[in-house]
Write an enzyme that holds these catalytic residues in place. Structure first.
Site, short mmCIF file in Angstrom:
data_model
loop_
_atom_site.label_atom_id
_atom_site.label_comp_id
_atom_site.label_asym_id
_atom_site.label_seq_id
_atom_site.Cartn_x
_atom_site.Cartn_y
_atom_site.Cartn_z
N GLU A 109 1.76 -0.78 -5.07
CA GLU A 109 0.23 0.20 -5.26
C GLU A 109 0.68 1.85 -5.10
O GLU A 109 0.58 2.33 -4.08
CB GLU A 109 -0.53 -0.15 -4.08
CG GLU A 109 -2.15 0.48 -4.55
CD GLU A 109 -2.49 1.78 -3.53
OE1 GLU A 109 -3.48 2.28 -3.68
OE2 GLU A 109 -1.54 1.96 -2.75
N ASP B 210 0.78 -1.27 0.06
CA ASP B 210 -0.02 -0.12 0.03
C ASP B 210 0.96 1.19 0.01
O ASP B 210 1.88 1.41 0.94
CB ASP B 210 -0.88 -0.22 1.21
CG ASP B 210 -1.94 1.00 1.31
OD1 ASP B 210 -2.83 0.92 0.32
OD2 ASP B 210 -1.72 1.89 2.17
#
Lengths: 679, 679
Positions: free
Chosen positions: B426, B397
């Protein structure tokens, strides 16, 4: 914990708190393996990709300074963000030499604080931000001294006090104004916290201006005698100087001036055996009369040569000397240093060969010999010898047949002690070795221009040279002819071809040269059909030239060299762009001088026989030409002035008259006094 | 003599006799600063520019081997000259890990001798050459042992004897045949004189095949309950596995499964305050129930999670876990390691902010803290913990909000001990940080695909990804939607848009994923107009999905995943080429599998409303399709087979039926038995 991170972006990255990264520092050649090239006195645009994780702000500065002897105290300037993580700054190396430039980047908490503060709205948030700022400024003050320190300490106290003030007049906007105060911000910036910085450095060579802009003329001194049949001397060359300088050249390049070997000497037209009286090839260097540091007695003395250099200098001409590192069989080296040559099973020295061809008048050095260090040192001594005579430009013969490592060493050493010395690489070989020579230090390079003749060939080749990766290190020097190359297009003997090739050479490249007087006298006969060699080449025999022939190209050459000097757009590389024309025989290209806005559009008819015409299509918006008004296309060759309008204009070039326009484009401007004029 | 040359092309270049140079070794990332990426079991094409001064011949070999644990004995293979100084060889890394490949090049006197000998004509020259050869082979024999040595010694003697033979039958051709003997040449080549070699090395990461070919499905475990209103568990996810595997996915990615913070928890639709019973965002990790190495109690136990991994594996699915390195305010770290967080002047911990936006439910780590080493070590421990549970894929993330140096260290360490672990970055941020993350070690990367919707956008973007410099290190993983991104094109709610985006994702990239079941159920309502967030997003609340809705895209997804697995042309990156169509709404592109010659042509109508048609123009010669015969275009979606002829063929796509063709092109071939068939 485990081992520290193996990350190497700069000296400090053993500290994992360094968050800034620098990528793609430019100008770079092979990621820093070689230095990029620049010119003393011309601005160098430096670019780097700098960024960090997250939203914090960076600061990036450029440090630059001269290395080696004459080193300067490094200077520092701010790099500015261009968006998309690209940062730029420019510096101008003041003098020839080796420079280092370093991008230094860090996550700057003061700048981040400012950027966040600007976007804060609520009074409570602004107050809290001021308290944070007060601490940041206090830290900054600790790195400052004198009045800066006092100013920052005062500011810090004021920020802290105002942050806590209960005065209702002190609203968010008042607080933000205090915190964003420009004058005090400038002081704080001088004392930024750079502890977690990252640095990336590259080197760069700045050459003297002539490296980037030069017009060369090559002649054989022995053919310079005023009367036929006599061997020319340096004094004859001195008498020829006004002719060469008068055409506007600035470099006069002489083939080797050393004694010529007698053993296995070649005869006229490269005959295997010289006839009595044959003068031999100047590239077969060395005889009982001397070697690489001697003068061919027929040309004069070392004293005469030094005088020639002086005379040339007085006329604005530099003498470029040939460096041909090879020996005739009777060169003193062959006897004194037999180990520098390869030997055949029968004990004889290995001559140059490219089976089945044999070059028995030339012994190449064996750079793999055990005494390679001795050989290198001697060749360096040769270069230093000629530098001591006043030579500052060398044209290097076939550098691609000597080791790259040798050149890198030699050119590096010469550069360190004589940063004003220039080397032109005469390597007509495959692209990668040619590029390598340019990377490792040759100042200028011969090119494939001679063999690029169609519109498409010229467009592709010069686009690659001017805009490809080589632009950082490869400085083309383009020649329509050389003593070795009489291209078949010139063999047609059309005056228009010579004129067109001259205009192309002089305008496509900032460095160009011709081999004269063959060129201006349009010598066009090959040794035999299919050959690129000249018949009765000066390489093997004396020639005598009638310079004042009425058909000589001398006046066109003179004009082209004047145009080159006067038009700033033709003086610096990097702005060439080809322009659309609707005729394959008509090539057109534009060069610009961004600081002045000046533009020169060259249009050449490549067909030497027929008149050709074309529509020329310019992108007026990009050229900042008003599409609604006329503009002027002033032909600097014919002095005609055309009034053009709009993007498409018609040209017609009769090769029997002049196959080219060199057009200075002038925009229409209205002056303060309401007169119209062109600028 | 003066100092030795400062030339560094390899370990041996302090010796000025090294004449070979190696340039542009490839695949390289930033000149070797980062390793290039490859796949275990797939061939890696290595290229280098190798050359030397003069006309001597080079030999160049490629040495390669695995580094670190499981290191292999380096292997060596011959690189072959491709002309223009380009040399190539290929090797196949057998297993995941870190590899080094090295080009080794030297001026080879044996090869030079052979090449010259071949061109010699005169008997006397050939004899002399044989004498030279005899000495070369004698030297070579000294480096050999055993039977090689004996063979070479015998050959040397024979060469010397024949060179001196007076037998008139022994003419130049006989001598050349002896000297060029292939069998003995092979022996000599094994013992080349490499003393003056140059070497250039680079590193390369070979990942396991899934790194290069994967289909991802993302779901929220808490929404997997079979009945509405109940919090889903790992057991519910286990029950959902056949549905996901049945569609043909191979990676099931779960948002964070750790305990969710209670302090400052967000409510439904990102409300600032959670209502009682609100489940919070899974990315707000940590509470009294545990931190990064704990399981959210509502989902089950660690045991349940390990069982889920096992069930998934049985169905050919891997579980990918989310790595979100940030904390909820009640995460145990906040109490145990206050030094890992930044504090505000009032002593509170600094929450995430992007003024004026505040994310009070998230505390970012302060990677500039004094205890950064402790923080790094702990985060490594977190990764190792989940690896110990059986996780082999992590979706990371927002990696761009943590330092690049940290990731380079962490990913390098994990790779050394677990070369089969994959990381998907990401990072939806600016191009340069995204590329940096890929360079420093992320296996796959999210892309801008979601925001590339027109033909031109898709063409430019995928051309850059597939053919730009990033192809050596950046592996795209493309998603039509994510829990954070409901692009406005999907908000139109057209089934055709969802279908088109699915086909594009599945065929443009070898790695793709969808966030389901929102995708197959065509969820299309944004939180508010202009937002890219989903209304009633699962990020903040439980949802319940009716999977067997008749309009679900499930069967199309199933088919697309089957087509991807069956078509070799869709399985490897690097062959994508866009195909000319005469309609801006119709995009077409071809992928090929060079070893088998298989080709897949995908054609998509980007207009979700109207039928569009276009002429598709193929370069038949390049595709080795006979222009005189028909060929087959077999639509793998509809199973229709079209007979096409010539370069231009017509297509028509009604989006209300199916907006895409995925065409397997089959050439016409005549078999041995005189039947026609398609291959």
């Amino acid at each position: 914990m485990a081992e520290p991170p193996q990350v190497a972006d700069g000296p400090q990255v053993a500290d994992g708190r360094v968050r800034a990264v620098i990528d793609a520092l430019y100008p770079a050649v092979d990621g820093g393996r070689f230095p990029a090239k620049a010119l003393a006195g011309e601005s160098v645009q430096v670019e780097a990709h700098c960024f960090a994780d997250g939203h914090d702000r960076l600061r990036t500065v450029l440090r630059w300074g001269r290395l080696g002897s004459g080193a300067l105290e490094p200077e520092e300037l701010e790099m500015t963000s261009q968006g998309n993580d690209v940062w730029r700054a420019a510096f101008t190396p003041p003098s020839p030499g080796r420079y280092r430039f370093t991008a230094v980047s860090w996550v700057d908490h003061f700048e981040s604080w400012r950027a966040e503060l600007e976007r804060r709205v609520e009074l409570e948030d602004v107050r809290l931000a001021l308290e944070v700022g007060a601490r940041l400024v206090e830290d900054t003050a600790r790195r400052a001294t004198g009045s800066d320190r006092a100013a920052l300490e005062a500011w810090s106290l004021q920020l802290a006090r105002q942050a806590r003030s209960q005065d209702p007049a002190i609203d968010a906007e008042v607080l933000k104004a205090l915190a964003l105060d420009e004058a005090r911000t400038r002081i704080a910036r001088r004392h930024a916290d750079r502890r977690l910085r990252v640095e990336r450095s590259l080197e760069l060579i700045a050459d003297r201006p002539r490296a980037g802009f030069s017009a060369w003329y090559e002649l054989f001194p022995r053919s310079a005698a005023s009367e036929p049949g006599r061997h020319g001397t340096f004094k004859d060359v001195a008498a020829r100087l006004p002719y060469v300088a008068g055409m506007g050249f600035d470099v006069l390049y002489l083939p080797p001036i050393q004694p010529i070997g007698h053993l296995n000497r070649k005869g006229a037209n490269n005959a295997l055996r010289a006839a009595p009286g044959d003068v031999g090839s100047p590239w077969a260097i060395g005889s009982a009369e001397g070697g690489h540091c001697s003068i061919h007695p027929a040309l004069g003395t070392l004293e005469d040569f030094r005088e020639l250099i002086g005379h040339a200098r007085d006329l604005g001409l530099e003498i470029a000397l040939d460096l041909a590192f090879q020996c005739a069989p009777d060169h003193p080296y062959v006897r004194e240093h037999p180990g520098w040559f390869r030997h055949r099973p029968d004990g004889s020295v290995q001559y140059a060969e490219n089976p089945p061809k044999k070059y028995q008048d030339i012994y190449p050095f064996d750079f793999e010999c055990a005494d390679w260090r001795g050989l290198w040192a001697e060749l360096e001594r040769v270069v230093e010898f000629w530098i001591a005579q006043g030579v500052r430009i060398f044209r290097v013969d076939n550098p691609h047949t000597k080791p790259f490592a040798f050149w890198e060493w030699l050119l590096g050493r010469i550069r360190d002690s004589h940063p004003d010395v220039l080397f032109l690489a005469e390597a007509f070989t495959r692209p990668k070795p040619m590029q390598r020579l340019a990377k490792l230090g040759f100042t200028q390079s011969y090119t494939y221009f001679t063999w690029r003749n169609t519109k498409r060939e010229l467009t592709e080749y010069f686009t690659e040279l001017e805009h490809g990766p080589a632009r950082c290190f490869f400085r083309p020097n383009v020649w329509p002819n050389t003593p070795d190359i009489l291209h078949e297009t010139l063999q047609g003997g059309h005056r228009a071809t010579f004129a067109a090739r001259l205009v192309l050479a002089a305008t496509l490249s900032t460095n160009y040269g011709i081999y004269g007087p063959t060129f201006e006298l349009m010598e066009s006969t090959p040794r035999e059909p299919g050959s690129e060699e000249y018949r009765d080449s000066e390489k093997y025999q004396l020639r005598h030239w009638t310079l004042d022939r009425p058909d000589s190209l001398r006046s066109l050459i003179t004009r082209m060299n004047r145009i080159r000097r006067e038009q700033r757009a033709l003086r610096s590389a990097g702005t060439l762009e080809f322009v659309t024309t609707d005729n394959e025989q008509i090539i057109a290209y534009l060069k610009r001088d961004p600081p002045s806005g000046e533009m020169v559009l060259t249009i050449v008819n490549l067909d030497p026989i027929d008149t050709q015409s074309a529509w020329i299509e310019l992108d007026l918006a990009r050229l900042e030409i008003d599409a609604e008004r006329p503009y002027q296309a002033h032909d600097l060759i014919s002095e005609q002035r055309f009034e053009w309008r709009g993007a498409r204009n018609f040209v017609r070039l009769d090769p029997q008259r002049m196959p080219a326009h060199v057009l200075r484009l002038r925009r229409f401007r209205r002056s303060e006094h309401d007169f119209d004029y062109y600028q």
